[in-house]
Design a protein around this motif. Structure first.
Motif, PDB file in Angstrom:
ATOM      1  N   LYS A  13       0.826  -1.209   0.000  1.00  0.00           N
ATOM      2  CA  LYS A  13       0.000   0.000   0.000  1.00  0.00           C
ATOM      3  C   LYS A  13       0.863   1.264   0.000  1.00  0.00           C
ATOM      4  N   LEU A  14       1.931   1.235   0.800  1.00  0.00           N
ATOM      5  CA  LEU A  14       2.825   2.399   0.860  1.00  0.00           C
ATOM      6  C   LEU A  14       3.501   2.662  -0.487  1.00  0.00           C
ATOM      7  N   ARG A  15       3.905   1.583  -1.174  1.00  0.00           N
ATOM      8  CA  ARG A  15       4.538   1.736  -2.494  1.00  0.00           C
ATOM      9  C   ARG A  15       3.599   2.420  -3.476  1.00  0.00           C
ATOM     10  N   LYS A  16       2.307   2.006  -3.418  1.00  0.00           N
ATOM     11  CA  LYS A  16       1.345   2.504  -4.395  1.00  0.00           C
ATOM     12  C   LYS A  16       0.605   3.752  -3.913  1.00  0.00           C
ATOM     13  N   LYS A  59      22.252  -0.421   4.635  1.00  0.00           N
ATOM     14  CA  LYS A  59      21.148  -1.180   4.051  1.00  0.00           C
ATOM     15  C   LYS A  59      20.022  -1.458   5.042  1.00  0.00           C
ATOM     16  N   LEU A  60      20.066  -0.772   6.183  1.00  0.00           N
ATOM     17  CA  LEU A  60      19.150  -1.128   7.258  1.00  0.00           C
ATOM     18  C   LEU A  60      17.682  -0.900   6.884  1.00  0.00           C
ATOM     19  N   PHE A  61      17.390   0.111   6.057  1.00  0.00           N
ATOM     20  CA  PHE A  61      16.010   0.418   5.687  1.00  0.00           C
ATOM     21  C   PHE A  61      15.591  -0.254   4.381  1.00  0.00           C
ATOM     22  N   THR A  62      16.434  -1.164   3.865  1.00  0.00           N
ATOM     23  CA  THR A  62      16.114  -1.874   2.633  1.00  0.00           C
ATOM     24  C   THR A  62      15.112  -2.984   2.913  1.00  0.00           C
ATOM     25  N   GLU A  63      14.166  -3.157   1.991  1.00  0.00           N
ATOM     26  CA  GLU A  63      13.135  -4.181   2.155  1.00  0.00           C
ATOM     27  C   GLU A  63      13.768  -5.574   2.234  1.00  0.00           C
ATOM     28  N   PHE A  64      13.274  -6.372   3.185  1.00  0.00           N
ATOM     29  CA  PHE A  64      13.687  -7.760   3.400  1.00  0.00           C
ATOM     30  C   PHE A  64      15.119  -7.890   3.909  1.00  0.00           C
ATOM     31  N   TYR A  65      15.770  -6.760   4.204  1.00  0.00           N
ATOM     32  CA  TYR A  65      17.159  -6.845   4.669  1.00  0.00           C
ATOM     33  C   TYR A  65      17.176  -6.991   6.184  1.00  0.00           C
ATOM     34  N   LYS A 103      10.077   3.844   7.612  1.00  0.00           N
ATOM     35  CA  LYS A 103      10.627   4.930   6.794  1.00  0.00           C
ATOM     36  C   LYS A 103       9.568   5.478   5.844  1.00  0.00           C
ATOM     37  N   ASN A 104       8.780   4.590   5.234  1.00  0.00           N
ATOM     38  CA  ASN A 104       7.730   5.038   4.321  1.00  0.00           C
ATOM     39  C   ASN A 104       6.626   5.790   5.065  1.00  0.00           C
ATOM     40  N   TYR A 105       6.290   5.312   6.302  1.00  0.00           N
ATOM     41  CA  TYR A 105       5.308   6.017   7.119  1.00  0.00           C
ATOM     42  C   TYR A 105       5.805   7.427   7.458  1.00  0.00           C
TER      43      TYR A 105
END
Length: 687
Positions: free
Chosen positions: A523-526, A627-633, A652-654
Motif C-alpha cells: 500500500k505504501l509503495r502505491k 542497508k538497514l532500511f532496505t526491504e527484506f534486509y 521509513k515510508n510512514y
C-alpha cells in the motif's frame, strides 16, 4: 601577287608585334626580332649563337617546370614530323634583374622551314604574349587564389593542352593533302633567312588594295578561313566578318589605317563552315608618293585557343569569387612575412564581429582572437613544415564571445601565402557535448536500473527465504497442536486443550502480522494508505501506545520509561504515528535482552515534533548501517531472531507520509537509538 608591290620582309619580320625567334635544328638562336628582345629584356647580341635553353625563360617554381618540358617536347615534335606545332598558354617568369621576375603567360607556335631535300633547315619560334588578357581582369591570378583553385587552373591548362593535341591530330589529317613547305631555293638574303617565308610560315598573311579588296592570301589564311585562294582573291574582308564587332569598330579601324597609321587589335572572324575564330591582327598601310595608303598588309595570329583559355580562366575565377563571397565558410588569405591577412570574405567579417572588410583587414590579429594563442602559434610552425594543417580551435569574437572553429590552412607553392577555410562548429560541438551528457545520463540510469533489478532479485530471494522460514514455524506449530487436539477426548485435562489452542492462536496472529506487513508495504509503495490529520494530546497518545505493548515487554521483564518536553498539543496523524511507534518499540524489545530498559522521549519545539526510541540491546553492525532500511534486509546478528526485514522499511515510508525523517545511531553490544522528526502541525492532508 601584284609584281608592283615592293615589300621589305626583313623589316616586317623585325617589326612584327609577335615575338619571333629563328632556331637551328640544334636549337641555337640564329635571329630574333625586336618584340622577342623586348619581351625577354635582352638584346639581339645577347641571343645570337646562344643555345636556346641558356636564354629561354626557365620557370623557377617546381610546379611550372612542366612548361619547359612541354616547350622542348614541342620542338622535338617539329623536328621529327616536320610540321608546325602550337603550345597552349603556359606560365613563365621572365628575369628582369637578378632578384626580380615578371610573370608572363605565353603561347608558342613552332614552324619548320625545309630545304630542297625536305630537311629542317630552321625553326621559327613565335611567342604570343597573353599576359595582357589576364592582367586586364581585376580578379586575382591563379597563383593568388586558394591552393584548391590554383590546382583547378593547372588542371584547366592540362585540359587545354590535351584539346590542342586533338586539334593538332585533326590538322595532321588535312596537312597530308597540303603542298610541301616552302623550299629555301634562291630566296634567302645574305644572312641565310627568308623573312617572307618566316612570315608566311608563322602567321596568317593577306594583302589588299586601298579599298580592302583582297589581292593576296597565304596558305595559313586559307586554312583558318576554310576558303580557297580563288574564293578569297577579289573579295572584300567582309567575306569573313562574323558580325561580332559593331560598325563603329571597323569605322575606327579604317580611319586609323586610312591616315597611314598601323592598326593593332583582336578580331573575331567567321570561317566558311560558320565556325568562329579569333585573330590578333596588325595592318600595315603602304603609302604612295603622296603619303596616301595604296595597299595594306594584314598579318594575323590565331588566338582562338588562347581566348578560350582566358574565357575558361575568367569563368573559373568567377566561380571561385562566387564561392569566396557566398560560402558558409570564412575564407582568409594571409601573407606569411609579415603575418598579415590580406583578403577575407563577408562570412569571415561577420564571424568575428567586425563592421566591414576594411575594419577587419585594418584591425584583425588572429592571436588576439585565440583562447589559447600559444597552441595556435604551434600550429603555424607545423604549417611551415607540412604545408597544410587542420585542427579545431576555440576562438573569440570582437565582443569577447567564444565559439569553436574548424580550421583548414594550406600554404601556396612558394610558401609566401596561406589560404584558410574556417567553419563555425559550435553547434556541432555543443550537440556532441549534449549527446555525450545524455549518453552518460542514460548509462547512469541504466546502471541504476540494473542495480535496482539486481536488488529486486535479491529481495525476492530474501523474501522467499524469509517467507519459507517465517511461515514454516507457525504452520508447523498449528499442525502439531491440531493433531494433538484430535487425540484428546472429553476426559483429557482442559489445561492441555487450552495450551494447544493458545499456541494455534499465537501462530495465527504471527502469520497475520507477517501478511499485514506485506500488505502495508505494498500500500505504501502505491500510495494507497489512508489517514486523517487531527489535533491531539501527544503525551497521552504515547502513553496509550506504550500500554498496548507492555504485555510484550513484561514477558521479557523489560521496562519502558517515557518523558516529554515542550508543547503537548500537535496536529498530526495518530494512526500513522501509532504504527511507527509499535514497530520501533516492538523491535527494541525483540533485539534487547531480558531486563533491559527501553527509553522513549518526545519533544515539541516550535514547529517540530521529535520522537526518540532508545534500547540497550545487541546493536547493529557497522557494515549493515547503509542497508538497514532496505526491504527484506536483516542485519547479520539478527538472522536467528524471528522477523521479515520489512519493519524499518515500513517505518521509513510512514515517516515520509507525514513529511518526516528517520535517523539512527548504534553501537554493537550497547544498543540503538532511532530519532524521528515531523512537522508538529501537518495541515491540509487527508487521504
Amino acid at each position: 601577287m601584284d609584281a608592283t608591290v615592293n615589300i621589305n620582309y626583313q623589316t616586317l619580320f623585325e617589326d612584327s608585334p609577335n615575338a619571333l625567334l629563328v632556331l637551328s635544328p640544334t636549337y641555337q638562336i640564329c635571329s630574333a626580332n625586336k618584340a622577342y628582345c623586348q619581351l625577354l629584356h635582352v638584346s639581339v647580341e645577347d641571343l645570337l649563337a646562344q643555345d636556346l635553353w641558356t636564354v629561354f625563360p626557365l620557370p623557377p617554381q617546381a610546379h611550372q617546370a612542366t612548361a619547359s618540358w612541354l616547350t622542348k617536347a614541342a620542338l622535338d615534335h617539329v623536328l621529327e614530323h616536320k610540321k608546325p606545332h602550337r603550345l597552349p598558354a603556359q606560365v613563365y617568369e621572365i628575369r628582369i634583374t637578378n632578384n626580380r621576375f615578371e610573370r608572363k603567360y605565353l603561347s608558342i607556335l613552332n614552324s619548320p622551314v625545309l630545304d630542297a631535300q625536305n630537311q629542317v633547315q630552321f625553326i621559327f619560334l613565335e611567342l604570343i604574349d597573353l599576359t595582357s588578357f589576364l592582367s586586364s581582369s581585376n580578379q586575382p591570378l591563379a597563383e593568388d587564389l586558394s591552393s584548391h583553385f590554383s590546382e583547378r587552373f593547372l588542371m584547366l591548362e592540362n585540359q587545354m593542352f590535351q584539346q590542342l593535341q586533338e586539334i593538332q591530330s585533326l590538322n595532321d589529317q588535312w596537312q597530308k593533302n597540303r603542298p610541301q613547305p616552302w623550299s629555301l631555293g634562291q630566296n634567302f638574303s645574305n644572312d641565310g633567312i627568308d623573312y617572307q617565308l618566316a612570315l608566311d610560315t608563322a602567321d596568317i598573311v593577306a594583302i589588299t588594295d586601298q579599298k580592302g579588296t583582297i589581292e593576296y592570301v597565304n596558305e595559313n589564311f586559307c586554312t583558318i578561313s576554310q576558303y580557297t585562294q580563288d574564293e578569297l582573291i577579289g573579295q572584300n574582308h567582309r567575306i569573313i566578318n562574323s558580325g561580332h564587332h559593331p560598325k563603329k569598330f571597323f569605322k575606327n579601324l579604317w580611319k586609323t589605317i586610312g591616315s597611314g597609321v598601323i592598326w593593332k587589335g583582336e578580331i573575331r572572324n567567321r570561317a566558311k563552315d560558320g565556325s568562329l575564330y579569333w585573330v590578333d591582327t596588325t595592318i600595315f598601310p603602304f603609302l604612295d608618293a603622296h603619303g596616301k595608303p595604296h595597299k595594306y598588309l594584314v598579318i594575323r595570329t590565331d588566338i582562338t585557343e588562347a581566348k578560350q583559355s582566358i574565357e575558361d580562366l575568367k569563368k573559373s575565377e568567377e566561380r571561385y569569387r562566387d564561392i569566396f563571397s557566398n560560402t558558409l565558410a570564412a575564407i582568409f588569405t594571409t601573407d606569411i612575412d609579415p603575418l598579415r591577412v590580406t583578403d577575407v570574405n563577408r562570412r569571415g567579417v561577420d564571424m568575428f564581429g567586425y563592421d566591414s572588410k576594411h575594419d577587419f583587414l585594418k584591425h584583425f590579429d588572429i592571436t588576439a582572437h585565440c583562447v589559447h594563442p600559444k597552441a595556435y602559434q604551434d600550429q603555424w610552425a607545423q604549417l611551415q613544415q607540412q604545408g597544410e594543417i587542420k585542427h579545431i580551435e576555440q576562438l573569440t569574437r570582437k565582443d569577447g564571445s567564444v565559439f569553436w572553429g574548424s580550421i583548414f590552412t594550406k600554404l601556396n607553392h612558394s610558401k609566401t601565402t596561406a589560404h584558410t577555410l574556417l567553419l563555425d562548429v559550435t553547434a556541432q560541438i555543443d550537440f556532441q557535448d549534449a549527446l555525450e551528457a545524455q549518453v552518460a545520463e542514460r548509462t547512469l540510469a541504466l546502471t541504476e536500473s540494473l542495480a535496482r533489478e539486481k536488488q529486486l532479485h535479491e529481495m525476492k530471494s530474501n523474501f522467499l527465504g524469509i517467507a519459507s522460514h517465517e511461515f514454516r514455524t507457525p504452520l508447523s506449530t498449528i499442525l502439531s497442536s491440531a493433531s494433538l487436539l484430535k487425540k484428546y477426548d472429553d476426559q483429557s485435562p482442559p489445561e492441555l486443550r487450552y495450551k494447544h489452542l493458545n499456541r494455534i492462536t499465537q501462530s495465527v496472529n504471527h502469520l497475520t502480522a507477517i501478511l499485514n506487513d506485506f500488505l502495508t508495504l505494498e500500500k505504501l509503495r502505491k500510495g494507497f494508505v489512508d489517514f486523517e490529520v487531527e489535533s491531539f494530546h501527544l503525551p497521552d497518545f504515547i502513553a496509550e501506545v506504550i500500554s498496548e505493548v507492555e504485555a510484550l515487554t513484561q514477558v521479557n521483564r523489560q521496562k519502558i520509561t517515557y518523558t516529554h518536553t515542550g508543547t503537548s498539543q500537535v496536529n498530526q496523524s495518530p494512526k500513522v504515528l501509532k504504527n511507527i511507534l509499535l514497530n520501533l518499540i516492538s523491535n527494541a524489545s525483540k533485539y534487547s535482552a531480558p531486563g533491559k530498559e527501553i527509553q522513549i522521549s518526545s519533544q515539541v519545539d516550535a514547529s517540530v515534533l521529535t520522537l526518540r526510541i532508545l534500547d540497550h540491546g545487541m546493536g547493529i553492525p557497522a557494515q549493515d548501517h547503509d542497508k538497514l532500511f532496505t526491504e527484506f534486509y536483516r542485519a547479520q546478528n539478527a538472522q536467528n531472531i524471528q522477523g521479515t526485514g520489512l519493519g524499518l522499511s515500513i517505518v521509513k515510508n510512514y515517516a515520509a507520509l507525514l513529511e518526516g525523517t528517520i535517523e539512527f545511531e548504534s553501537q554493537l553490544g550497547k544498543g540503538t537509538v532511532f530519532t524521528l522528526s515531523f512537522p508538529s502541525s501537518l495541515k491540509g492532508h487527508t487521504w
